[in-house]
Design an enzyme around this catalytic site. Structure first.
Site, PDB file in Angstrom:
ATOM      1  N   HIS A 157      65.390  43.180  55.732  1.00 20.57           N
ATOM      2  CA  HIS A 157      64.638  44.320  56.185  1.00 20.57           C
ATOM      3  C   HIS A 157      63.528  44.979  55.156  1.00 20.57           C
ATOM      4  O   HIS A 157      62.738  45.680  55.507  1.00 20.57           O
ATOM      5  CB  HIS A 157      65.521  45.315  56.945  1.00 20.57           C
ATOM      6  CG  HIS A 157      66.286  45.065  58.044  1.00 20.57           C
ATOM      7  ND1 HIS A 157      65.775  45.282  59.183  1.00 20.57           N
ATOM      8  CD2 HIS A 157      67.225  43.845  58.332  1.00 20.57           C
ATOM      9  CE1 HIS A 157      66.684  44.769  60.344  1.00 20.57           C
ATOM     10  NE2 HIS A 157      67.429  43.790  59.757  1.00 20.57           N
ATOM     11  N   ASP A 365      57.628  49.488  51.462  1.00 22.45           N
ATOM     12  CA  ASP A 365      58.407  49.640  52.667  1.00 22.45           C
ATOM     13  C   ASP A 365      58.621  48.286  53.255  1.00 22.45           C
ATOM     14  O   ASP A 365      57.440  47.501  53.241  1.00 22.45           O
ATOM     15  CB  ASP A 365      57.873  50.555  53.530  1.00 22.45           C
ATOM     16  CG  ASP A 365      59.193  51.294  54.617  1.00 22.45           C
ATOM     17  OD1 ASP A 365      60.048  50.475  54.716  1.00 22.45           O
ATOM     18  OD2 ASP A 365      58.947  52.341  54.578  1.00 22.45           O
TER      19      ASP A 365
HETATM   20  P1  ADP Z   1      63.980  53.044  57.025  1.00 20.87           P
HETATM   21  O1  ADP Z   1      64.460  52.111  57.458  1.00 20.87           O
HETATM   22  O2  ADP Z   1      63.536  52.782  55.513  1.00 20.87           O
HETATM   23  O3  ADP Z   1      64.946  54.564  57.107  1.00 20.87           O
HETATM   24  P2  ADP Z   1      61.887  53.018  59.128  1.00 20.87           P
HETATM   25  O4  ADP Z   1      60.822  53.687  59.388  1.00 20.87           O
HETATM   26  O5  ADP Z   1      61.759  51.603  59.474  1.00 20.87           O
HETATM   27  O6  ADP Z   1      62.560  53.296  57.813  1.00 20.87           O
HETATM   28  O7  ADP Z   1      63.089  53.404  60.294  1.00 20.87           O
HETATM   29  C1  ADP Z   1      63.397  54.813  60.293  1.00 20.87           C
HETATM   30  C2  ADP Z   1      64.214  54.933  61.581  1.00 20.87           C
HETATM   31  O8  ADP Z   1      65.002  56.136  61.497  1.00 20.87           O
HETATM   32  C3  ADP Z   1      63.054  55.306  62.729  1.00 20.87           C
HETATM   33  O9  ADP Z   1      63.373  54.658  63.877  1.00 20.87           O
HETATM   34  C4  ADP Z   1      63.124  56.823  62.591  1.00 20.87           C
HETATM   35  O10 ADP Z   1      62.760  57.136  63.995  1.00 20.87           O
HETATM   36  C5  ADP Z   1      64.636  57.148  62.472  1.00 20.87           C
HETATM   37  N1  ADP Z   1      64.332  58.361  61.815  1.00 20.87           N
HETATM   38  C6  ADP Z   1      63.970  58.870  60.710  1.00 20.87           C
HETATM   39  N2  ADP Z   1      64.188  60.352  60.413  1.00 20.87           N
HETATM   40  C7  ADP Z   1      64.857  60.715  61.511  1.00 20.87           C
HETATM   41  C8  ADP Z   1      65.291  62.006  61.943  1.00 20.87           C
HETATM   42  N3  ADP Z   1      65.039  63.372  61.173  1.00 20.87           N
HETATM   43  N4  ADP Z   1      66.079  62.017  62.978  1.00 20.87           N
HETATM   44  C9  ADP Z   1      66.227  61.119  64.028  1.00 20.87           C
HETATM   45  N5  ADP Z   1      65.958  59.647  63.521  1.00 20.87           N
HETATM   46  C10 ADP Z   1      64.960  59.689  62.270  1.00 20.87           C
HETATM   47  C1  G6P Z   2      67.167  50.860  55.680  1.00 20.03           C
HETATM   48  C2  G6P Z   2      67.999  49.525  55.085  1.00 20.03           C
HETATM   49  C3  G6P Z   2      69.274  49.472  56.295  1.00 20.03           C
HETATM   50  C4  G6P Z   2      69.980  50.895  56.211  1.00 20.03           C
HETATM   51  C5  G6P Z   2      68.919  52.010  56.377  1.00 20.03           C
HETATM   52  C6  G6P Z   2      69.712  53.360  56.330  1.00 20.03           C
HETATM   53  O1  G6P Z   2      66.472  50.855  56.840  1.00 20.03           O
HETATM   54  O2  G6P Z   2      66.967  48.476  55.365  1.00 20.03           O
HETATM   55  O3  G6P Z   2      69.932  48.460  55.797  1.00 20.03           O
HETATM   56  O4  G6P Z   2      71.088  50.936  57.003  1.00 20.03           O
HETATM   57  O5  G6P Z   2      67.851  52.055  55.506  1.00 20.03           O
HETATM   58  O6  G6P Z   2      70.328  53.583  54.901  1.00 20.03           O
HETATM   59  P1  G6P Z   2      71.882  53.725  54.979  1.00 20.03           P
HETATM   60  O7  G6P Z   2      72.445  53.325  53.391  1.00 20.03           O
HETATM   61  O8  G6P Z   2      72.390  55.164  55.402  1.00 20.03           O
HETATM   62  O9  G6P Z   2      72.623  52.558  55.725  1.00 20.03           O
END
Ligand code: ADP
Ligand code: G6P
Length: 467
Positions: A157, A365
């Site tokens: 990912h 990212d």
């Molecule tokens: P990462 O996987 O690195 O966190 P992404 O942008 O791909 O980044 O995915 C983040 C996910 O987490 C999204 O679906 C987003 O809606 C959710 N998310 C991020 N911040 C919040 C929050 N404050 N409350 C609820 N969901 C959140």
């Molecule tokens: C990114 C990573 C995931 C991970 C998520 C949240 O999306 O690719 O593998 O689950 O961040 O991080 P956490 O350490 O809370 O699982």
């Protein structure tokens, strides 16, 4: 139909629209598994004194989750250690933050073995196994050593770094060689796939035999790019929900005569939050006439709090947000709101919908799903503008966003000015192209393409949904 067994470190299917589930991986897997009769296997998020391998089985939101508890030392060496202090920073080009410690290596291998030993007895002969993310790179090797012969796929990912970055990792060859125990390895973009191939060509006597077929370490591996998307149909439903509408109205009411600029990210140093804040500060400095016309809302729930680099970035952001408000706020007005909590998914949809600008500027990212959610939540008749980092995997598909170099606060400030001045016809044209892509390349298509390739049946992408 074969069963699909999905394996990832974190297993947290949201049980309803209301439940937040932070992180792109969890959101995508929950959406993908709902239609499959399968199992989602991983860590429960809990620790016990002594590892037992006992399974906790739960039905959550239409998904069967099978989880195991780990020991405190596993959490320290495997999750906080090798996964989040070694691989995460290195794969996001932050070698300066990467810690190399053999105890982390051992913990990582131990937990991968524990996962394999607990999972192997559950596997039936025609199951497909799909392993996710950097926590579990050696899992196929461990499963093979226990005699598992099923087709096993792996999806990363996060970014795959350039060859010269990758070789900073001690014992990098061992880690990459273990990937050749999978049948198929998938990346978010062609660029990451290419970086992986370059590594294998340079370090493992590799060669691309034909597109998607890589030789290395004297073996053959299928590789491909499978850009992940959001659950577009589900999101469209949520955007219309009464909670989303209420939240949109609330946000609109508290930004009367002002434009809302929104950022939503896990509080992570890869998300470029410091540079984004500085960009907003420059925007305010350079555009005194626009100061009273904007409100920037940054939502960033804390993440991986046991890791020092995360504590440090949080402290820097707390201080920077205070400085910006101290410098520009007036008795009746403040330009910046810094919020560290989770929101329900339908509420987030409402917040995105009220924002004239979505500011998504990670330094690196794998993909970034927030960019896609922001687009999916816009009003087609009066959509907002997406400002997107060129270093997010999503930038490959979302060419109609305003693409910026997230390292440059000046570029971020310029893009903000441009987005706020953009006339409606241009906003509608750009949004239309972005929305089309978000619908067409959604999470269902992603799952079907990967599972199709893993099972040897290629699946055509679905036509765009009409909303
Ligand atoms: P990462 O996987 O690195 O966190 P992404 O942008 O791909 O980044 O995915 C983040 C996910 O987490 C999204 O679906 C987003 O809606 C959710 N998310 C991020 N911040 C919040 C929050 N404050 N409350 C609820 N969901 C959140
Ligand atoms: C990114 C990573 C995931 C991970 C998520 C949240 O999306 O690719 O593998 O689950 O961040 O991080 P956490 O350490 O809370 O699982």
């Amino acid at each position: 139909m074969s069963r699909l067994i999905v394996v990832s470190n974190r297993v947290n299917p949201p049980s309803s629209d209301g439940e937040e589930s932070v992180g792109g991986l969890a959101m995508a897997l929950a959406a993908s598994l709902r239609e499959y009769s399968g199992v989602w296997f991983g860590w429960s998020g809990k620790t016990v004194d002594t590892f037992t391998g006992e399974l906790n089985i739960e039905e959550i939101g239409g998904v069967t989750a099978a989880t195991i508890d780990l020991e405190e030392i596993d959490l320290e060496e495997y999750y906080n250690g090798y996964a989040n202090k070694t691989l995460w920073p290195l794969f996001h080009y932050r070698n300066d933050l990467a810690a190399f410690d053999r105890a982390y290596d051992k913990g990582y291998m131990r937990v991968n073995r524990r996962f394999a030993e607990t999972l192997a007895p559950l596997i039936r002969p025609d199951d497909l196994i799909w392993v996710h993310d950097y926590h579990l790179i050696p899992l196929a090797r461990e499963l093979r050593s226990l005699g598992v012969k099923n087709r096993i796929g792996f999806f990363l990912h996060i970014p795959w770094p350039a060859h010269q970055v990758m070789i900073n990792l001690p014992r990098h060859r061992q880690l990459v060689e273990a990937m050749f125990d999978y049948d198929l390895v998938g990346f978010q973009t062609g660029e990451y796939q290419q970086a992986f191939e370059e590594y294998v060509i340079s370090e493992a006597e590799g060669a691309v035999m034909r597109p998607g077929c890589l030789k290395g370490f004297g073996r053959i591996l299928e590789v491909g790019a499978f850009p992940i998307g959001i659950d577009a149909a589900d999101f469209a439903r949520m955007v219309k929900s009464s909670r989303a509408r209420r939240m949109r109205d609330l946000m609109t009411a508290c930004t009367v005569f002002r434009h809302l600029i929104v950022g939503v990210d896990r509080l992570d140093y890869s998300k470029g939050l410091e540079e984004r804040f500085l960009g907003f500060e420059q925007f305010l400095q350079r555009n005194p006439d626009l100061r009273r016309e904007v409100l920037m809302l940054q939502i960033a729930p804390v993440s991986r709090e046991a890791v020092e680099a995360y504590q440090e970035i949080r402290a820097r952001l707390d201080s920077l947000s205070g400085r910006i408000n101290g410098e520009f706020a007036d008795v009746d007005w403040a330009p910046f709101r810094w919020v560290n909590r989770n929101y329900r998914r339908d509420e987030l949809a409402g917040i995105y919908g009220a924002a004239r600008v979505g500011l998504v500027t990670p330094l690196r990212d794998g993909m970034n799903l927030v960019a896609k959610e922001y687009v999916a939540a816009q009003n087609p008749d009066d959509p907002g503008v997406l400002i997107l980092s060129r270093f997010a995997g999503a930038a490959r598909q979302m060419r109609d966003a305003l693409l910026v170099n997230p390292n440059s606060p000046e570029e971020v400030a310029d893009a903000l000015r441009r987005a706020l001045a953009m006339e409606k016809p241009e906003r509608i044209r750009r949004w239309g192209a972005l929305f089309d892509n978000v619908q067409r390349e959604d999470v269902v298509g992603w799952r079907d393409e990967f599972v199709g390739a893993l099972s040897g049946k290629s699946v055509k992408m679905r036509p765009a949904l009409v909303v």
